[in-house]
Write an enzyme that holds these catalytic residues in place. Structure first.
Site, PDB file in Angstrom:
ATOM      1  N   HIS A 284      -1.698   7.028   4.553  1.00  0.00           N
ATOM      2  CA  HIS A 284      -0.600   6.066   4.497  1.00  0.00           C
ATOM      3  C   HIS A 284       0.583   6.554   3.666  1.00  0.00           C
ATOM      4  O   HIS A 284       1.194   5.790   2.898  1.00  0.00           O
ATOM      5  CB  HIS A 284      -1.091   4.711   3.977  1.00  0.00           C
ATOM      6  CG  HIS A 284      -0.203   3.574   4.407  1.00  0.00           C
ATOM      7  ND1 HIS A 284      -0.290   2.309   3.880  1.00  0.00           N
ATOM      8  CD2 HIS A 284       0.801   3.512   5.319  1.00  0.00           C
ATOM      9  CE1 HIS A 284       0.605   1.523   4.439  1.00  0.00           C
ATOM     10  NE2 HIS A 284       1.291   2.225   5.320  1.00  0.00           N
TER      11      HIS A 284
ATOM     12  N   CYS B 154       0.786  -1.239   0.000  1.00  0.00           N
ATOM     13  CA  CYS B 154       0.000   0.000   0.000  1.00  0.00           C
ATOM     14  C   CYS B 154       0.820   1.292   0.000  1.00  0.00           C
ATOM     15  O   CYS B 154       0.620   2.174  -0.826  1.00  0.00           O
ATOM     16  CB  CYS B 154      -0.925   0.018   1.219  1.00  0.00           C
ATOM     17  SG  CYS B 154      -1.783  -1.523   1.563  1.00  0.00           S
TER      18      CYS B 154
END
Length: 502
Positions: A132, A77
Site C-alpha cells: 500500500h 493506511c
C-alpha cells in the site's frame, strides 16, 4: 588499573546506555530489527489497554519493553506507510490522503526508503504482507524500494482467503512473490501465511552473516472480517458479531507474534533483536474496532484516528518495563532504526527524529510537536474571521505539546463507548452524527485526552501562534502525487491480476 574497554563499558552501563552506543563502527553487532505493523487496530483493542480482547503475547512483549502511549500515525493506511518508509511528513511527499489503486499515487522513487538505508548498513531486508505504498509503476514495487524479498499484496485491502480485490464487481488476484504474481496461497488465511513467511525467513535466511530487517505488515484486522473458526471459540459469549470476528482476528495476530518470538529465540537471535509493534491508524468502529476512551475513528484527525497502539521490546533496551508519554511519530522510525543500525542520521533530509535514547534510556524526547496533516483542497474560500494567518476552513491538525489544534470541519466527532456497552446501537447511528460545527478547535490532550472541551475561545493568542505554525508548514507543502482516476488500472487488461499499469 582497569583496561580502557572495561572503563568504557562500565561508564555506559552506569549511564543507562546500550552497548550499541559505544562500540566502534566496525564491530558487527548491529541488531536485528523486526517491525510489525497491523491494520486498523484500535486503542482499546489490546489487553494491556484493558481490552476484552485476549492478546497475551503482545501484552508480554509490551510490558517487558517500552509502551509508546503518545505515538501518532496518519488517520489512514497509505500515508502512514509512506511516512514510515520515508521518514517524511505526508505533505512533504505529496500524499495528504490515502493511496488509491487507480490514481497513480504512491511514494515517489526520488525518496529513499528505510529499507534502502538499512541495506546501505549491510542489512538483509524483507517485506511481508500489505504494501500500500504505490504500484502503478514497476519502480514502486517493494523489491525496487530496498527490499530483497516480498511476499504479500500491493493494494490497501482484499479478501483474506482468496487474496483478491474487486474491480467493477469482479475479483482479481492481488498476491505476489517478489515481483511475480502468484496464486499458490489461494484459500489460506492471510495472517497465517504472513506469520509462516516471517518464521521461515528467521529460520532459513541464508544471509546469516548480515543483520535482519523484517517489515511484517499484517492485513488484519482490516475488513473484511474473516477469520478461521478456531479463533472465534474464545469469544463465544460476545453478542456483537462484528466485535466477535474482529477480536478473533486480533487473536490470530497475537498468536502469530508469539510464533515469531519463538522462532527468534530458537535461532538464537532474540537477545540481539529489536521488535517494534504498531498499528497504522486508529480502529474502524464500523468494523468492530474500538478507540475508547479516545474521540473519533479511523479517518479522523481526532485522537481516535491518529493516536495509535505502539511498543518496542528488546533485551537491548537499557531501561525496559515502562511506558513513554513523550511525543513519537511514525516518521521517527527511519532515523531511530538507522541509528541503532550504526548509520549516520545527522544529515538526513527528513521530518523524523531519532528517538532511541527516549525509548532505551528514558531521555526526554527531542520532539515537541507533530504536524498531523494539512489538507490540500484549495477550493474553500476564506471567510472573514478574526484569524488572518491561516485559512481555518482547511482541514488540518497540529500538536505542540500539550496543545492540539484542529481546523476545518472534522467528521466522526464522538467518543464511541466501550464495546461492552451496547456498541451496536452506536454503530448504527455513527453516520448520522453531524460533523463538528467549529472550524477551530483547541484541546489540551494531556489533561483532556478525549478532546471533550474546546479551549479555542479561551486562548486566542495560543490559537494564533499555532495557526502561524500551520501557515509555516503550509508553505512547504509538496503538490499531490495523485492523478485522476484511470481505467488503465483494470486488472482485466493484464490477465486478471492487479499490478503495474504505466
Amino acid at each position: 588499573m582497569l583496561p580502557l574497554w572495561m572503563v568504557l563499558a562500565l561508564s555506559c552501563f552506569a549511564s543507562g546506555l546500550n552497548r550499541k552506543d559505544f562500540v566502534n563502527e566496525n564491530d558487527s553487532i548491529s541488531p536485528n530489527i523486526v517491525f510489525i505493523m497491523v491494520d486498523d487496530l484500535g486503542w482499546n483493542d489490546v489487553g494491556y489497554h484493558n481490552s476484552e480482547i485476549a492478546t497475551p503475547n503482545l501484552d508480554r512483549l509490551a510490558m517487558d519493553g517500552v509502551r509508546l502511549e503518545q505515538y501518532y500515525t496518519a488517520p489512514v493506511c497509505g500515508p502512514t506507510r509512506a511516512q514510515f518508509l520515508s521518514g517524511k511528513y505526508s505533505i512533504h511527499i505529496g500524499i495528504p490522503g490515502n493511496i488509491l489503486a487507480c490514481h497513480r499515487s504512491g511514494l515517489t522513487t526520488n525518496v529513499p526508503t528505510i529499507a534502502d538505508k538499512l541495506k546501505e548498513q549491510g542489512y538483509s531486508t524483507h517485506m511481508i504482507g500489505k504494501w500500500h505504498a504505490g504500484f502503478h509503476s514497476e519502480s514502486l514495487l517493494p523489491t525496487n524500494r530496498g527490499f530483497d524479498t516480498f511476499r504479500g499484496h500491493l493494494l490497501g485491502h482484499g479478501d483474506h482467503y482468496t487474496h483478491t480485490r474487486k474491480y467493477n464487481g469482479e475479483p482479481y488476484l492481488d498476491f505476489y512473490r517478489d515481483a511475480v504474481p502468484s496464486n499458490d496461497s489461494w484459500g489460506r488465511y492471510s495472517t497465517e501465511i504472513f506469520t509462516e513467511r516471517a518464521v521461515d525467513i528467521i529460520r532459513t535466511d541464508e544471509s546469516d552473516d548480515k543483520p535482519l530487517f523484517l517489515f511484517l505488515s499484517y492485513q488484519a484486522p482490516h475488513n473484511p472480517l474473516q477469520v478461521p473458526e478456531r479463533y472465534l471459540e474464545q469469544y463465544s459469549v460476545m453478542t456483537d458479531g462484528q466485535r466477535k470476528s474482529y477480536s478473533a482476528m486480533v487473536s490470530a495476530i497475537d498468536e502469530g507474534v508469539g510464533e515469531i518470538v519463538d522462532a527468534l529465540t530458537e535461532k538464537g537471535l532474540y537477545d540481539n533483536t529489536v521488535i517494534i509493534f504498531t498499528s497504522d491508524n486508529g480502529g474502524d468502529v464500523g468494523s468492530g474496532g474500538s478507540n475508547y476512551p479516545l474521540r473519533g475513528n479511523k479517518g479522523s484527525l481526532y485522537q481516535g484516528g491518529i493516536r495509535s497502539v505502539g511498543f518496542v521490546s528488546s533485551p537491548l533496551i537499557a531501561r525496559p518495563e515502562r511506558s513513554v508519554r513523550d511525543l513519537i511519530h511514525v516518521t521517527d522510525w527511519l532515523p531511530t532504526l538507522l541509528h541503532i543500525a550504526g548509520g549516520n542520521v545527522e544529515k538526513l533530509d527528513i521530518d523524523g527524529v531519532n528517538q532511541w535514547n527516549t525509548i532505551s534510556t528514558a531521555s526526554p524526547s527531542p520532539r515537541q510537536e507533530i504536524l498531523h496533516n494539512i489538507g490540500l483542497d484549495k477550493t474553500w474560500p476564506r471567510r472573514r474571521n478574526r484569524y488572518d494567518n491561516f485559512n481555518i476552513r482547511t482541514k488540518a491538525a497540529l500538536t505542540v505539546w500539550p496543545w492540539k489544534i484542529l481546523t476545518g470541519r472534522q467528521s466522526r466527532n464522538i467518543v464511541y463507548p466501550n464495546p461492552v456497552t451496547n456498541l451496536r446501537r452506536w454503530q448504527e447511528a455513527r453516520w448520522n452524527r453531524p460533523k463538528s460545527s467549529a472550524e477551530v478547535q483547541l484541546f489540551n490532550i494531556e489533561l483532556d485526552p478525549s478532546e471533550s472541551r474546546n479551549r479555542a475561545s479561551d486562548k486566542p493568542q495560543l490559537v494564533n501562534r499555532l495557526l502561524d505554525k500551520l501557515k509555516e508548514y503550509e508553505q512547504t507543502v509538496m503538490p499531490s502525487v495523485s492523478t485522476r482516476k484511470t481505467a488503465l488500472c483494470d486488472p482485466a487488461l493484464r490477465g486478471g491480476i492487479w499490478g503495474p499499469y504505466t
